[in-house]
Motif scaffolding. Structure first.
Motif, mmCIF file in Angstrom:
data_model
loop_
_atom_site.group_PDB
_atom_site.id
_atom_site.type_symbol
_atom_site.label_atom_id
_atom_site.label_comp_id
_atom_site.label_asym_id
_atom_site.label_seq_id
_atom_site.Cartn_x
_atom_site.Cartn_y
_atom_site.Cartn_z
ATOM 1 N N SER A 135 0.832 -1.206 0.000
ATOM 2 C CA SER A 135 0.000 0.000 0.000
ATOM 3 C C SER A 135 0.867 1.257 0.000
ATOM 4 O O SER A 135 0.556 2.245 -0.679
ATOM 5 C CB SER A 135 -0.930 0.002 1.221
ATOM 6 O OG SER A 135 -1.803 -1.117 1.179
ATOM 7 N N SER B 50 3.966 -2.733 -5.910
ATOM 8 C CA SER B 50 2.943 -3.289 -5.008
ATOM 9 C C SER B 50 2.472 -4.673 -5.454
ATOM 10 O O SER B 50 1.943 -5.448 -4.647
ATOM 11 C CB SER B 50 1.743 -2.345 -4.917
ATOM 12 O OG SER B 50 1.099 -2.224 -6.181
ATOM 13 N N TYR C 55 1.568 -7.984 -2.799
ATOM 14 C CA TYR C 55 0.170 -8.438 -2.806
ATOM 15 C C TYR C 55 0.068 -9.905 -3.226
ATOM 16 O O TYR C 55 -0.703 -10.681 -2.641
ATOM 17 C CB TYR C 55 -0.665 -7.559 -3.739
ATOM 18 C CG TYR C 55 -0.942 -6.167 -3.192
ATOM 19 C CD1 TYR C 55 -0.910 -5.912 -1.824
ATOM 20 C CD2 TYR C 55 -1.232 -5.113 -4.039
ATOM 21 C CE1 TYR C 55 -1.152 -4.645 -1.322
ATOM 22 C CE2 TYR C 55 -1.482 -3.833 -3.554
ATOM 23 C CZ TYR C 55 -1.436 -3.606 -2.188
ATOM 24 O OH TYR C 55 -1.693 -2.346 -1.693
#
Length: 401
Positions: free
Chosen positions: A288, A374, A378
């Motif tokens: 994030s 990211s 993830y």
């Protein structure tokens, strides 16, 4: 007889000192660019050449089983001395020369005898606290990797100061490592049986732990390599006194200070609440941050610095736990080699992401440069969630998944 705390203290000091070589040249890229006009490709090679060197060194170490067959202190010493000499030799050649890239490659190859070997030495003292012990070593690696930013900040515009000091302290560490006592769990392993090695690599649980690690590495070194440059550019846009100095200070606080806090906190909670819990949480936060940070380019420096520190904590908090997971999931005699292979695969991936950042910056600016990072954390969360559900997860952290 040396105590566990004493051995870990000396080992950590040595790790900090030698790992400073990893980013010693990368940290002075802004100064070199200003003085010698380095291109974006040359700037990337200052870091990625180390990654390539590490991959080659790690592959050689793994195939020969060096991490499990040689006294780790001797392995560490030789690697550190050669790396220090290669780094110091940068002062003797033109910074734009291809010889610099070759010297960075040699430095990286020698790191295969420092990082995974150091983790194995720390693990030899483990007794229900493997996650914390490996976290201490990764924290030392993080602090060492960040220290050139601090040296560069106080060394002034002369980039030679950073290169010289990092080389000298690495050389001293190569000698000091011989004072480290090995723990009771350390034993010289027999020759590596390729069948056992490939069987371990084929294990679903080990594969998931390694996939989680790859997701983590997709983000980590690209962030470390380019955060200082990003901050320098952002602080120049937002204004203020001496943006270059403060960019180096914030980079050090984020990578070094935040990284040490993240490693120790990750090790503490992973041993008590589970490795998959910590890794999934850390990757969720760091992924994030990779998206958020771009929107803050050119914004208030203090607010940006705070987000960078949070990112610095989260991006490394999980790192040691992937190594600890593999150590707990594989046979004891394969630990050193499996850790070497894990780091080899991870650093091979970092070569791609380090080189991706400059063209993205050129195309869309710093606002979107880190967003693609990211994807790794993830996807890593997905891999560790699957590991958490696997029966072998009971082996992690004494049953704490």
């Amino acid at each position: 007889m040396q105590s566990k705390a004493g051995a870990l203290f000396i080992l950590s000091v040595c790790e900090v000192a030698v790992m400073a070589l990893w980013f010693s040249a990368s940290a002075v890229v802004p100064s070199l660019t200003a003085e010698y006009g380095l291109s974006a490709t040359q700037a990337s090679l200052y870091t990625s050449a180390v990654q390539v060197g590490f991959v080659v060194g790690a592959l050689a170490s793994a195939l020969l089983g060096l991490a499990d067959r040689i006294d780790p202190r001797r392995f560490f010493m030789v690697a550190a001395i050669i790396a220090a000499a290669a780094n110091g030799a940068i002062l003797l050649v033109e910074p734009t020369s291809a010889l610099v890239i070759a010297l960075r490659f040699i430095t990286g190859a020698c790191m295969a005898g420092v990082y995974p070997v150091g983790m194995k030495m720390a693990g030899s003292w483990a007794k229900g606290d493997l996650g914390m012990l490996v976290a201490i070593l990764v924290g030392a690696l993080t602090l060492g990797s960040a220290s050139p930013h601090l040296l560069n900040a106080f060394g002034g515009v002369d980039w030679r100061f950073t290169i010289a000091v990092s080389s000298i302290i690495a050389l001293a560490a190569g000698l000091l490592i011989n004072l480290v006592a090995l723990g009771p769990a350390m034993a010289k392993s027999p020759a590596i049986d390729p069948r056992k090695l490939f069987k371990a690599l084929a294990s679903p649980s080990i594969r998931l732990a390694n996939l989680g690690y790859l997701g983590h590495m997709w983000e980590l070194y690209a962030m470390w390599a380019w955060l200082g440059v990003f901050l320098d550019a952002s602080f120049r846009v937002s204004g203020g006194d001496d943006p270059a100095f403060w960019a180096r200070i914030v980079a050090f606080l984020s990578i070094g200070g935040g990284g040490v806090i993240g490693c120790l906190a990750g090790g503490y909670f992973a041993d008590r609440h589970g490795r998959t819990t910590v890794t999934m949480t850390a990757m969720g936060i760091s992924g994030s941050c990779a998206i958020i940070i771009g929107f803050m380019f050119g914004s208030d420096p203090i607010l940006l610095a705070m987000v960078c520190v949070v990112w610095g904590v989260a991006v490394i908090a999980d790192s040691a736990q992937f190594s600890a997971s593999v150590a707990e999931l594989c046979e004891p005699g394969l630990v050193g080699t499996m850790l070497t292979m894990q780091t080899c695969a991870g650093f091979l991936l970092t070569i791609l992401t380090i080189h991706l950042i400059p063209p993205i910056v050129a195309a869309v600016g710093w606002q979107w440069a880190f967003a693609g990072l990211s994807l790794g954390p993830y996807l890593g969360v997905v891999a560790m969630a699957r590991l958490r559900a696997h029966p072998d997860a009971i082996k992690l952290a004494g049953g704490k998944r």
